[in-house]
Design a protein around this motif. Sequence first.
Motif, PDB file in Angstrom:
ATOM      1  N   TRP A 122      33.494  38.813  33.539  1.00 33.97           N
ATOM      2  CA  TRP A 122      33.237  38.021  32.468  1.00 33.97           C
ATOM      3  C   TRP A 122      34.577  38.026  31.998  1.00 33.97           C
ATOM      4  O   TRP A 122      35.468  39.001  32.091  1.00 33.97           O
ATOM      5  CB  TRP A 122      32.782  38.763  31.196  1.00 33.97           C
ATOM      6  CG  TRP A 122      31.005  38.597  31.578  1.00 33.97           C
ATOM      7  CD1 TRP A 122      30.368  39.606  32.424  1.00 33.97           C
ATOM      8  CD2 TRP A 122      30.199  37.656  30.961  1.00 33.97           C
ATOM      9  NE1 TRP A 122      28.814  39.328  32.426  1.00 33.97           N
ATOM     10  CE2 TRP A 122      28.921  37.953  31.595  1.00 33.97           C
ATOM     11  CE3 TRP A 122      30.267  36.335  30.263  1.00 33.97           C
ATOM     12  CZ2 TRP A 122      27.676  36.980  31.334  1.00 33.97           C
ATOM     13  CZ3 TRP A 122      29.276  35.664  30.180  1.00 33.97           C
ATOM     14  CH2 TRP A 122      28.007  36.041  30.446  1.00 33.97           C
ATOM     15  N   ALA A 123      35.060  36.839  31.260  1.00 39.01           N
ATOM     16  CA  ALA A 123      36.312  36.535  30.806  1.00 39.01           C
ATOM     17  C   ALA A 123      36.287  35.620  29.855  1.00 39.01           C
ATOM     18  O   ALA A 123      35.477  34.805  29.422  1.00 39.01           O
ATOM     19  CB  ALA A 123      37.350  35.616  31.902  1.00 39.01           C
TER      20      ALA A 123
ATOM     21  N   CYS B 223      44.042  41.637  40.294  1.00 39.23           N
ATOM     22  CA  CYS B 223      43.174  41.625  38.911  1.00 39.23           C
ATOM     23  C   CYS B 223      41.878  41.867  39.040  1.00 39.23           C
ATOM     24  O   CYS B 223      41.146  41.851  40.052  1.00 39.23           O
ATOM     25  CB  CYS B 223      43.497  40.324  38.143  1.00 39.23           C
ATOM     26  SG  CYS B 223      42.294  38.876  38.889  1.00 39.23           S
ATOM     27  N   SER B 224      41.267  42.577  38.013  1.00 42.16           N
ATOM     28  CA  SER B 224      40.000  42.967  38.131  1.00 42.16           C
ATOM     29  C   SER B 224      39.102  41.886  38.268  1.00 42.16           C
ATOM     30  O   SER B 224      38.035  41.962  38.937  1.00 42.16           O
ATOM     31  CB  SER B 224      39.673  43.917  36.871  1.00 42.16           C
ATOM     32  OG  SER B 224      39.852  43.159  35.542  1.00 42.16           O
ATOM     33  N   PHE B 225      39.392  40.664  37.551  1.00 41.68           N
ATOM     34  CA  PHE B 225      38.261  39.551  37.617  1.00 41.68           C
ATOM     35  C   PHE B 225      38.197  39.099  39.050  1.00 41.68           C
ATOM     36  O   PHE B 225      37.008  38.578  39.476  1.00 41.68           O
ATOM     37  CB  PHE B 225      38.774  38.465  36.654  1.00 41.68           C
ATOM     38  CG  PHE B 225      37.842  37.380  36.078  1.00 41.68           C
ATOM     39  CD1 PHE B 225      36.757  37.558  35.537  1.00 41.68           C
ATOM     40  CD2 PHE B 225      37.952  35.938  36.787  1.00 41.68           C
ATOM     41  CE1 PHE B 225      35.685  36.699  35.340  1.00 41.68           C
ATOM     42  CE2 PHE B 225      37.211  35.155  36.657  1.00 41.68           C
ATOM     43  CZ  PHE B 225      36.118  35.369  35.708  1.00 41.68           C
ATOM     44  N   CYS B 226      39.281  39.065  39.582  1.00 37.64           N
ATOM     45  CA  CYS B 226      39.247  38.532  41.010  1.00 37.64           C
ATOM     46  C   CYS B 226      38.476  39.468  41.878  1.00 37.64           C
ATOM     47  O   CYS B 226      37.826  39.243  43.158  1.00 37.64           O
ATOM     48  CB  CYS B 226      40.731  38.481  41.767  1.00 37.64           C
ATOM     49  SG  CYS B 226      41.629  37.830  40.462  1.00 37.64           S
TER      50      CYS B 226
ATOM     51  N   ALA C   6      39.927  32.976  35.704  1.00 43.69           N
ATOM     52  CA  ALA C   6      40.552  33.603  34.567  1.00 43.69           C
ATOM     53  C   ALA C   6      42.052  33.658  34.532  1.00 43.69           C
ATOM     54  O   ALA C   6      42.866  33.108  33.768  1.00 43.69           O
ATOM     55  CB  ALA C   6      39.886  34.932  34.244  1.00 43.69           C
ATOM     56  N   HIS C   7      42.585  34.152  35.447  1.00 41.04           N
ATOM     57  CA  HIS C   7      43.980  34.249  35.742  1.00 41.04           C
ATOM     58  C   HIS C   7      44.763  33.091  36.230  1.00 41.04           C
ATOM     59  O   HIS C   7      45.495  33.036  36.987  1.00 41.04           O
ATOM     60  CB  HIS C   7      44.457  35.694  36.439  1.00 41.04           C
ATOM     61  CG  HIS C   7      44.084  37.008  35.471  1.00 41.04           C
ATOM     62  ND1 HIS C   7      42.722  37.539  36.149  1.00 41.04           N
ATOM     63  CD2 HIS C   7      44.140  37.372  34.460  1.00 41.04           C
ATOM     64  CE1 HIS C   7      42.378  38.476  35.143  1.00 41.04           C
ATOM     65  NE2 HIS C   7      43.407  38.552  34.221  1.00 41.04           N
TER      66      HIS C   7
ATOM     67  N   GLU D  71      34.121  32.490  30.664  1.00 36.61           N
ATOM     68  CA  GLU D  71      33.705  32.135  31.945  1.00 36.61           C
ATOM     69  C   GLU D  71      33.087  33.586  32.406  1.00 36.61           C
ATOM     70  O   GLU D  71      33.298  34.698  32.393  1.00 36.61           O
ATOM     71  CB  GLU D  71      35.150  32.149  32.532  1.00 36.61           C
ATOM     72  CG  GLU D  71      35.001  31.630  34.026  1.00 36.61           C
ATOM     73  CD  GLU D  71      36.337  31.521  34.570  1.00 36.61           C
ATOM     74  OE1 GLU D  71      37.479  31.264  33.835  1.00 36.61           O
ATOM     75  OE2 GLU D  71      36.502  31.722  35.956  1.00 36.61           O
ATOM     76  N   VAL D  72      32.218  33.069  33.413  1.00 39.41           N
ATOM     77  CA  VAL D  72      31.432  34.188  34.341  1.00 39.41           C
ATOM     78  C   VAL D  72      31.388  33.730  35.706  1.00 39.41           C
ATOM     79  O   VAL D  72      31.095  32.679  35.944  1.00 39.41           O
ATOM     80  CB  VAL D  72      30.134  34.480  33.472  1.00 39.41           C
ATOM     81  CG1 VAL D  72      29.022  33.327  33.913  1.00 39.41           C
ATOM     82  CG2 VAL D  72      29.342  35.759  34.256  1.00 39.41           C
TER      83      VAL D  72
ATOM     84  N   THR E 154      39.601  40.186  30.309  1.00 42.03           N
ATOM     85  CA  THR E 154      38.377  40.148  31.266  1.00 42.03           C
ATOM     86  C   THR E 154      37.900  41.509  31.480  1.00 42.03           C
ATOM     87  O   THR E 154      38.446  42.784  31.129  1.00 42.03           O
ATOM     88  CB  THR E 154      38.999  39.747  32.610  1.00 42.03           C
ATOM     89  OG1 THR E 154      40.024  40.640  33.242  1.00 42.03           O
ATOM     90  CG2 THR E 154      39.541  38.199  32.745  1.00 42.03           C
TER      91      THR E 154
END
Lengths: 173, 289
Positions: B256-257, A38-41, B33-34, B286-287, B252
């Motif tokens: 940032w999420a 995932c992009s957030f990770c 986030a995930h 969330e950041v 996300t």
Amino acid sequence: MRKVIFILTGLFILQAGLFSSANAQIKQVRIKVNGLACSFCAYGLEKKLKKVDGVGKVTISLNDGLATLNSKADQSIEFANLKALVKAAGFSATKIAVTVQGVVKKTDGFYVLAITHSEEKLIIKNNEKLNSLLSLLNGAQKTIRARGTLSQKETSNLNSHPFALSITWFEIK
Amino acid sequence: MNALKKFIRTGSLLSLFTTMLLLLSLSPTKLLAHEPIFGLGPNTIFKGGFGIETKYEKELLTGVDEPERTTSFRAEIMYGVTGDLAVTLSVPTIFGYTKRDSEGSRSGIGDISFRTKYRFWRDDKPGVQDAAAVIIGIKLPTGDYENTPALGSGSTDYLFALAAARASRRWYYFGNVRYRLNTKGNTIQFGNLFLADAAFGVRPWLTEYLKPDLVVMVELNWESRQRSKTEGQIMANSGGDRLFLSPGIFLTLRNWAIKGGVQIPLWQKMNGSQRETDYRYALAIEVHV
């Protein structure tokens, strides 16, 4: 007069050597990263890799599982800790490919690529085409531009050369 | 003491505490986030990284006397000690708690909790990460528990959890179990809490890094609370089981999420006379830095 010519010739040779060294660098590194979902990770990976000495731009492709590092102008990417940095970001680096330019020397029977900006040296893994070409040059130091993959060295008697380079493409400058 | 007995008889005080404790315990480690919004995942944060989350949660309970509404605002900060070990400090602020007119509403800091999560197993494959983690936490009695409605339980409680997940580019699968061991507070020892969650998520569009990334998730959350005790006596109007279906989304963009979800009760079996949950929802930003 002969003394002056001798000094000028020496300076010319020294300048030529410096010129080739100044162009020796790792210009691009492509890291195959496993676990990248995932992009957030991926932000943590980007942040870690951006801190690497010599890195100017980091591009991450999630669908290819690939992180590409491009060097800053006239700088070489420091590659010694890349695997550890990927691990610290929470992923696994499986393959590190580089685009490199450096001076090839023969040391203790091995061809070694000296990358002056990073103070790193790479053993060039057996490459018949390159070996035969360099043999023809009769041991002269040559600058080459090459692409290949990095791996921990398999030779234990060359402590100063921690990484090996498997060249897939090269050109002699 | 008479007032306390009156509360116990009507179930009001217990219901109040239960509501608050559930809110506090529902977010043991949501940061990242995930991961499920109401459940738990094994993800940590990169070494040296900070995760900051602010979360708004609301719950409505009805069925006995007047409805109860609890609103809380939670701030969490997570730090990555290594790529597989993270510590989290959670500070809840409870406000807008309304009950009967006679009790009014109160606001203030709730019980602060501290948790550590260790991802003890990880298997990375191209575009896929399987992982499992153990979580241990402690909740301190920092919230005011001497006035009504109370903002804390007055007890030091412990959390133990195990979480596992498969995260891939397209699909997400999560499972976890949590156990909260409650100790005796001022006058009441609240029943221990067991939670089990399963979640399934899908990423409809496989967008690249630096593009908006949406994941849709559905959770199944089961909560089972033991009966509470006061002065060695079991409280009849305490404890029970609940099962929720919880749809949620994650959106996300780089570090940032935004995430949100609703818990819809599928089944509830509360002991004695207690309010039941009508709904809960949560919204968080969330950041990672």
